[in-house]
Design an enzyme around this catalytic site. Sequence first.
Site, PDB file in Angstrom:
ATOM      1  N   GLU A  16       0.805  -1.221   0.000  1.00 51.76           N
ATOM      2  CA  GLU A  16       0.000   0.000   0.000  1.00 51.76           C
ATOM      3  C   GLU A  16       0.841   1.275   0.000  1.00 51.76           C
ATOM      4  OE1 GLU A  16      -3.384  -0.867   3.016  1.00 51.76           O
ATOM      5  OE2 GLU A  16      -1.650  -2.090   3.432  1.00 51.76           O
ATOM      6  N   SER A 141      -6.002  -3.278   2.514  1.00 51.95           N
ATOM      7  CA  SER A 141      -6.321  -2.844   1.147  1.00 51.95           C
ATOM      8  C   SER A 141      -6.743  -3.936   0.170  1.00 51.95           C
ATOM      9  CB  SER A 141      -5.155  -2.095   0.534  1.00 51.95           C
ATOM     10  OG  SER A 141      -5.230  -0.765   0.916  1.00 51.95           O
ATOM     11  N   TYR A 204      -9.510   1.613  -5.601  1.00 54.80           N
ATOM     12  CA  TYR A 204      -8.540   2.651  -5.942  1.00 54.80           C
ATOM     13  C   TYR A 204      -8.625   3.163  -7.369  1.00 54.80           C
ATOM     14  CZ  TYR A 204      -6.827   1.528  -1.390  1.00 54.80           C
ATOM     15  OH  TYR A 204      -6.756   1.334  -0.050  1.00 54.80           O
ATOM     16  N   ARG A 243     -11.483   3.648  10.656  1.00 59.00           N
ATOM     17  CA  ARG A 243     -12.604   3.368   9.761  1.00 59.00           C
ATOM     18  C   ARG A 243     -12.891   1.875   9.801  1.00 59.00           C
ATOM     19  NH1 ARG A 243     -10.980   2.964   4.425  1.00 59.00           N
ATOM     20  NH2 ARG A 243     -11.878   0.907   4.627  1.00 59.00           N
ATOM     21  N   ASP A 245     -14.996  -1.478   8.478  1.00 58.64           N
ATOM     22  CA  ASP A 245     -15.732  -2.015   7.336  1.00 58.64           C
ATOM     23  C   ASP A 245     -16.777  -3.011   7.839  1.00 58.64           C
ATOM     24  OD1 ASP A 245     -14.146  -0.520   5.686  1.00 58.64           O
ATOM     25  OD2 ASP A 245     -12.708  -2.130   5.300  1.00 58.64           O
ATOM     26  N   GLU A 259     -13.643  -5.483   9.775  1.00 56.93           N
ATOM     27  CA  GLU A 259     -12.314  -5.093  10.273  1.00 56.93           C
ATOM     28  C   GLU A 259     -12.305  -3.621  10.618  1.00 56.93           C
ATOM     29  OE1 GLU A 259      -9.148  -4.588   7.552  1.00 56.93           O
ATOM     30  OE2 GLU A 259     -10.401  -3.596   6.079  1.00 56.93           O
ATOM     31  N   ASN A 261      -9.746  -0.292  10.402  1.00 58.78           N
ATOM     32  CA  ASN A 261      -8.517   0.233   9.802  1.00 58.78           C
ATOM     33  C   ASN A 261      -8.037   1.403  10.651  1.00 58.78           C
ATOM     34  OD1 ASN A 261      -8.558  -1.272   7.119  1.00 58.78           O
ATOM     35  ND2 ASN A 261     -10.601  -0.370   7.187  1.00 58.78           N
ATOM     36  N   GLY A 265      -7.250   5.554   4.397  1.00 59.92           N
ATOM     37  CA  GLY A 265      -6.713   6.452   3.370  1.00 59.92           C
ATOM     38  C   GLY A 265      -7.204   7.879   3.586  1.00 59.92           C
TER      39      GLY A 265
HETATM   40  N1  LIG Z   1     -17.277 -12.380   4.902  1.00 57.32           N
HETATM   41  C1  LIG Z   1     -17.398 -11.636   3.806  1.00 57.32           C
HETATM   42  N2  LIG Z   1     -18.484 -11.742   3.005  1.00 57.32           N
HETATM   43  C2  LIG Z   1     -18.610 -11.025   1.877  1.00 57.32           C
HETATM   44  N3  LIG Z   1     -17.686 -10.140   1.446  1.00 57.32           N
HETATM   45  C3  LIG Z   1     -16.577  -9.972   2.199  1.00 57.32           C
HETATM   46  C4  LIG Z   1     -16.368 -10.696   3.411  1.00 57.32           C
HETATM   47  N4  LIG Z   1     -15.178 -10.334   3.915  1.00 57.32           N
HETATM   48  C5  LIG Z   1     -14.668  -9.428   3.074  1.00 57.32           C
HETATM   49  N5  LIG Z   1     -15.483  -9.189   2.039  1.00 57.32           N
HETATM   50  C6  LIG Z   1     -15.240  -8.237   0.932  1.00 57.32           C
HETATM   51  O1  LIG Z   1     -13.848  -8.039   0.783  1.00 57.32           O
HETATM   52  C7  LIG Z   1     -13.489  -6.685   1.089  1.00 57.32           C
HETATM   53  C8  LIG Z   1     -12.188  -6.638   1.855  1.00 57.32           C
HETATM   54  O2  LIG Z   1     -12.321  -7.311   3.099  1.00 57.32           O
HETATM   55  P1  LIG Z   1     -11.763  -6.703   4.462  1.00 57.32           P
HETATM   56  O3  LIG Z   1     -12.025  -7.701   5.540  1.00 57.32           O
HETATM   57  O4  LIG Z   1     -12.300  -5.336   4.680  1.00 57.32           O
HETATM   58  O5  LIG Z   1     -10.182  -6.705   4.223  1.00 57.32           O
HETATM   59  P2  LIG Z   1      -9.164  -5.604   3.623  1.00 57.32           P
HETATM   60  O6  LIG Z   1      -9.909  -4.319   3.415  1.00 57.32           O
HETATM   61  O7  LIG Z   1      -8.111  -5.516   4.682  1.00 57.32           O
HETATM   62  O8  LIG Z   1      -8.644  -6.210   2.392  1.00 57.32           O
HETATM   63  C9  LIG Z   1     -14.662  -6.147   1.889  1.00 57.32           C
HETATM   64  O9  LIG Z   1     -14.739  -4.748   1.770  1.00 57.32           O
HETATM   65  C10 LIG Z   1     -15.842  -6.896   1.271  1.00 57.32           C
HETATM   66  O10 LIG Z   1     -16.257  -6.306   0.078  1.00 57.32           O
HETATM   67 MG   LIG Z   2     -11.391  -3.404   4.425  1.00 56.82          MG
END
Ligand SMILES: Nc1ncnc2c1ncn2[C@@H]1O[C@H](COP(=O)(O)OP(=O)(O)O)[C@@H](O)[C@H]1O
Ligand SMILES: [Mg+2]
Length: 298
Positions: A16, A141, A204, A243, A245, A259, A261, A265
Amino acid sequence: MKNKKIAIVYGGPSSEAEVSKRTSFAVFNALKGLGYQVEEIEFSRDIPFQLRQKNIDIVYNAMHGRYGEDGSLQGVLEVLDISYTHSGVLASAVAMNKVLTKELVQRHGVNLASGRIYTREDLLPENIQLPVVVKPVSQGSSVGVVILKTRDDFKNLQLTDQNEFLVEEYIEGRELSVAVLDNEGLGVIEIRPKTGVYDYESKYTKGASEYICPAPVPEKIYNIAIDYAVTAHTMLGCKGVTRSDIIYSEKREKLYFLEINTHPGMTESSLVPKIAAYRGIDFKELVEKILFTANVGV
Ligand SMILES: Nc1ncnc2c1ncn2[C@@H]1O[C@H](COP(=O)(O)OP(=O)(O)O)[C@@H](O)[C@H]1O
Ligand SMILES: [Mg+2]
């Protein structure tokens, strides 16, 4: 605080680094425009010496991922007795680990997608009930997050160099993100990726997603989303801005925390600035508010 020397630290070895550079540039312009003494320093192993040599009083930590977001740089700054923005050593380290974070927030009533850890060797079609999401335990990311819907998808599974993966139930739903500043929920934004998948590309690439703030969800859901993000922020002991998610399943009328963060960003088109704008806080003001959360006498 205008007599203090501020360094924005950016870059580093993480995937990143490019995003971090953009965050740093935007923050630099904001602080410069407000009349602060500020410079950008690219992260390297010489960082302690550079900060010392330049008599830096405050670090605005604009890094993402390894070293900058995981508590390492924070530890260096503690040792050097330099104030810094964003979360401290422990909160940063815990937030980087999705499994530890989930265990912690679950104890405080936050709902999660069910999941467990698999080693690289165990990650086989016969061991897993699809659809699932595979993620490295620590990374950011969406680099490394893979959605497996069919057995065929296993063929394309390219894993990162980590050994353990979190395999979660795939939750069909809407994508929300919640900003917390100074322990208070700032607002909830909805992200609608035009491709249908919220991956690195749609995160991005300009114009790849639509953003709606405040998220048009029922008030009860909105408030639970804020509550989950504030719970994660405070229970991990985060500082400054974070932030979280979250996925909203309309079908199940439930939220699923993904998660937190600790270094969201901060380019002008990033999510936190969008949420702040809805609350009437412009980019410069937001950057200054984050700066003020560094522990320094004004
Ligand atoms: N259990 C889940 N079910 C459906 N979509 C998911 C799930 N986990 C992650 N995602 C999708 O993947 C994206 C990234 O996952 P995340 O856990 O936020 O990790 P990172 O942002 O660190 O890569 C999420 O924003 C979502 O769109
Ligand atoms: Mg995320």
